[in-house]
Write a protein that holds these residues in place. Sequence first.
Motif, PDB file in Angstrom:
ATOM      1  N   HIS A 292      97.564  49.480 129.081  1.00 42.96           N
ATOM      2  CA  HIS A 292      96.933  48.928 128.428  1.00 42.96           C
ATOM      3  C   HIS A 292      98.522  49.240 127.001  1.00 42.96           C
ATOM      4  O   HIS A 292      99.098  49.437 127.143  1.00 42.96           O
ATOM      5  CB  HIS A 292      96.154  49.778 127.737  1.00 42.96           C
ATOM      6  CG  HIS A 292      96.074  51.472 128.477  1.00 42.96           C
ATOM      7  ND1 HIS A 292      95.542  51.889 129.521  1.00 42.96           N
ATOM      8  CD2 HIS A 292      97.135  51.977 127.710  1.00 42.96           C
ATOM      9  CE1 HIS A 292      95.937  53.287 129.308  1.00 42.96           C
ATOM     10  NE2 HIS A 292      96.153  52.503 128.675  1.00 42.96           N
TER      11      HIS A 292
ATOM     12  N   ALA B 295      94.352  50.044 123.599  1.00 43.63           N
ATOM     13  CA  ALA B 295      93.721  49.650 124.680  1.00 43.63           C
ATOM     14  C   ALA B 295      93.852  48.678 125.403  1.00 43.63           C
ATOM     15  O   ALA B 295      92.167  48.936 126.071  1.00 43.63           O
ATOM     16  CB  ALA B 295      92.424  50.952 124.498  1.00 43.63           C
ATOM     17  N   HIS B 296      94.062  47.770 124.817  1.00 41.97           N
ATOM     18  CA  HIS B 296      94.199  46.337 125.943  1.00 41.97           C
ATOM     19  C   HIS B 296      94.768  46.351 126.767  1.00 41.97           C
ATOM     20  O   HIS B 296      95.790  46.216 126.483  1.00 41.97           O
ATOM     21  CB  HIS B 296      94.644  45.502 124.572  1.00 41.97           C
ATOM     22  CG  HIS B 296      93.716  45.305 123.052  1.00 41.97           C
ATOM     23  ND1 HIS B 296      93.896  45.314 121.721  1.00 41.97           N
ATOM     24  CD2 HIS B 296      92.277  45.726 123.020  1.00 41.97           C
ATOM     25  CE1 HIS B 296      92.988  45.079 121.189  1.00 41.97           C
ATOM     26  NE2 HIS B 296      91.729  45.913 121.645  1.00 41.97           N
ATOM     27  N   ILE B 297      94.149  45.448 127.654  1.00 41.40           N
ATOM     28  CA  ILE B 297      94.942  45.221 128.673  1.00 41.40           C
ATOM     29  C   ILE B 297      96.030  44.466 129.025  1.00 41.40           C
ATOM     30  O   ILE B 297      96.662  43.616 127.920  1.00 41.40           O
ATOM     31  CB  ILE B 297      94.271  44.683 129.701  1.00 41.40           C
ATOM     32  CG1 ILE B 297      92.895  45.231 130.565  1.00 41.40           C
ATOM     33  CG2 ILE B 297      94.699  43.688 130.693  1.00 41.40           C
ATOM     34  CD1 ILE B 297      91.241  44.655 131.209  1.00 41.40           C
TER      35      ILE B 297
ATOM     36  N   ASP C   3      90.349  52.636 128.423  1.00 39.84           N
ATOM     37  CA  ASP C   3      91.548  50.862 130.178  1.00 39.84           C
ATOM     38  C   ASP C   3      92.171  51.564 130.733  1.00 39.84           C
ATOM     39  O   ASP C   3      92.820  52.295 131.235  1.00 39.84           O
ATOM     40  CB  ASP C   3      91.959  49.484 129.055  1.00 39.84           C
ATOM     41  CG  ASP C   3      91.072  48.657 130.049  1.00 39.84           C
ATOM     42  OD1 ASP C   3      91.594  49.102 131.128  1.00 39.84           O
ATOM     43  OD2 ASP C   3      90.563  47.578 129.466  1.00 39.84           O
ATOM     44  N   SER C   4      91.266  51.746 132.626  1.00 40.68           N
ATOM     45  CA  SER C   4      91.567  51.434 133.438  1.00 40.68           C
ATOM     46  C   SER C   4      93.044  51.310 134.004  1.00 40.68           C
ATOM     47  O   SER C   4      93.808  51.439 134.422  1.00 40.68           O
ATOM     48  CB  SER C   4      91.135  52.371 134.415  1.00 40.68           C
ATOM     49  OG  SER C   4      90.126  50.696 134.866  1.00 40.68           O
ATOM     50  N   ASP C   5      92.801  49.859 133.440  1.00 35.15           N
ATOM     51  CA  ASP C   5      94.420  49.026 133.556  1.00 35.15           C
ATOM     52  C   ASP C   5      95.357  49.272 132.729  1.00 35.15           C
ATOM     53  O   ASP C   5      94.672  50.091 131.885  1.00 35.15           O
ATOM     54  CB  ASP C   5      93.648  47.545 132.718  1.00 35.15           C
ATOM     55  CG  ASP C   5      92.685  46.961 134.347  1.00 35.15           C
ATOM     56  OD1 ASP C   5      92.075  47.318 134.946  1.00 35.15           O
ATOM     57  OD2 ASP C   5      93.595  45.812 134.897  1.00 35.15           O
TER      58      ASP C   5
ATOM     59  N   LEU D  38      88.397  51.991 122.185  1.00 29.24           N
ATOM     60  CA  LEU D  38      88.603  51.874 123.291  1.00 29.24           C
ATOM     61  C   LEU D  38      89.206  52.557 124.029  1.00 29.24           C
ATOM     62  O   LEU D  38      90.058  53.960 124.052  1.00 29.24           O
ATOM     63  CB  LEU D  38      89.292  50.663 123.100  1.00 29.24           C
ATOM     64  CG  LEU D  38      89.095  49.565 122.590  1.00 29.24           C
ATOM     65  CD1 LEU D  38      89.018  47.965 122.199  1.00 29.24           C
ATOM     66  CD2 LEU D  38      86.863  49.306 123.114  1.00 29.24           C
TER      67      LEU D  38
ATOM     68  N   THR E  12      93.722  57.220 131.766  1.00 28.03           N
ATOM     69  CA  THR E  12      92.619  57.034 130.244  1.00 28.03           C
ATOM     70  C   THR E  12      92.878  58.337 128.983  1.00 28.03           C
ATOM     71  O   THR E  12      93.027  58.225 127.921  1.00 28.03           O
ATOM     72  CB  THR E  12      91.306  56.802 130.477  1.00 28.03           C
ATOM     73  OG1 THR E  12      90.875  57.941 131.248  1.00 28.03           O
ATOM     74  CG2 THR E  12      90.893  55.612 131.364  1.00 28.03           C
TER      75      THR E  12
END
Length: 559
Positions: free
Chosen positions: A414, A418-420, A410-412, A408, A273
């Motif tokens: 991205h 910050a969208h998966i 994200d831990s996925d 945003l 992140t």
Amino acid sequence: MNFNILIGGTAGQGMDTISDFLEKFLKKKGFYVFSNKDYMSRVRGGHNFTQVRFGEEPIYAHHPDLDLIVALDKATVELHKERLKPEGIIIVDESIEAEDERINKLPLMKTAKEVGLSRAFGTVAAGAVIKHFGVAKEGVEEVIPKKFTEEIRKINLDAFNKGYELIEGKFNLIEGKAKNLVMINGNNAIALGAITGGLSFYSAYPMTPATSVMTYLAKKQVEVGMVVDQAEDEVAAINAAIGASYAGARAMTGSSGGGFSLMVEALGLAGITETPLVVIDSQRPGPATGLPTRTEQSDLSFILTASHGEFPRMVIGVRNAEDAFYQTFRALNIADKYQMVVIILTDQYLADSNLTLPKFKLEDLKIERYISGAETIEDGEEYKRYKLTPNGISPRLIPGKVEGQVVLVDSDEHTEYAHITESGEVRNQMMEKRMGKLELLKEELLEPEYFGVEKPEILLLGWGSTYGALKEAVDMLNKEDVSVGALSFGDIYPLPKQLLNKYSKEAKYVVNIEQNYTGQLGKLITQETGILMDKIILKYDGKQITPVEIYERVKSEVL
């Protein structure tokens, strides 16, 4: 010339009272002071001791040879009398049944009771110690704790004066010439460096020897406008710190190796992140509970790759209290600037050692915040938390600070928004963005400190708290015309290489000196540079290596 005092006994007998008094008084009288503690993991009983070393030149490490022992029990005499110099003395209460020609049996407890306070026993002993070294007693009332009532302060002053008269002085030191010094231990220096660096949130779960960082910060939190959170465990502590940093706070967490082990998954969360975070690991011997109140440097290899996957981090090993202050301040700036994790490695020896040093140069320090605003976003554009930039560092907004923009994370893996994503192309872009920060960071690395002859035949390598022992050992060896130099690393990863390459080419022997079993710095150096260690000097019994041990082992194992 310097002198070494040991105060020993069982837990609860008041050793800290005596040592604290001596340290403060000797510092007030103009002497350089260094003290370290050796204590067992128990509230009562066992054998604990504190060593206080003082003199008219700066002191950076403890020494095995003793000039005076204050023995609060018979066991202290038996355990340490072999370390006493031939001309040294042992001070005991007259009730202790111990035999040695150097023992001075004094009515310490009897005198304390005569002044009306048996707990002033330690102050009586301190008076005798000060008289032995011939230090002038004027000004002693200034180091009697202000928290005492006026009556108790007067009793302690009387106890000191009576103790001063119980013994004949052997030396005539009177007072030293070192003025305007501060005295601080390693953990308090870390905490003070963090406060100076603008820390606003600290969360931790108590674990020796890291606990006193939190204790110091908790005492100061109202005064400096900080929040200190004693979390329910280390997992909660690091996640709270990550959340606070996301919200705009300068955040830090800390523990020892066992607690740090619980933090590693969340360490990866901070990495992906790109959340600024400083983490303290105050090392002690492991694995598991190990030796919970002893010292070691055995977490380095683990720290370098802790958490799954790959993400940039910086690792700093602080060398003494002075270094700890400045490096903690610097770590907060670096974490903020590069939006990354910075790990500070210290250990029990450094955490609990008191050191006199010059006042910190606050005028040279500048808090650097790297927070962006609306000016970084074009009209009508949606904020990209992970915007691809030439240097890999994206504009960082604080949630709620820019109207109409959502921050945003994200831990996925991205996208810039910050969208998966599961796009291989985007994955490559983001990995290269994150890892590229290490190249930028190399421009700010501090080279290790070098001391010794300019073209050494023997090059000693060390890091962190071995600094003082290395420094003194090099001086001892060079006085005997042994061609020795040493590099003491503070910045460890990324590894600074300039001085390492320079001096290793000159040396016949490259010798790695560490407080662990596997020579972890040496392995990192070989991995990063191809430089092989010709010899290794390792210590892992939980006790800190001394200058004398390094001196003797270099002479016996290298020459």
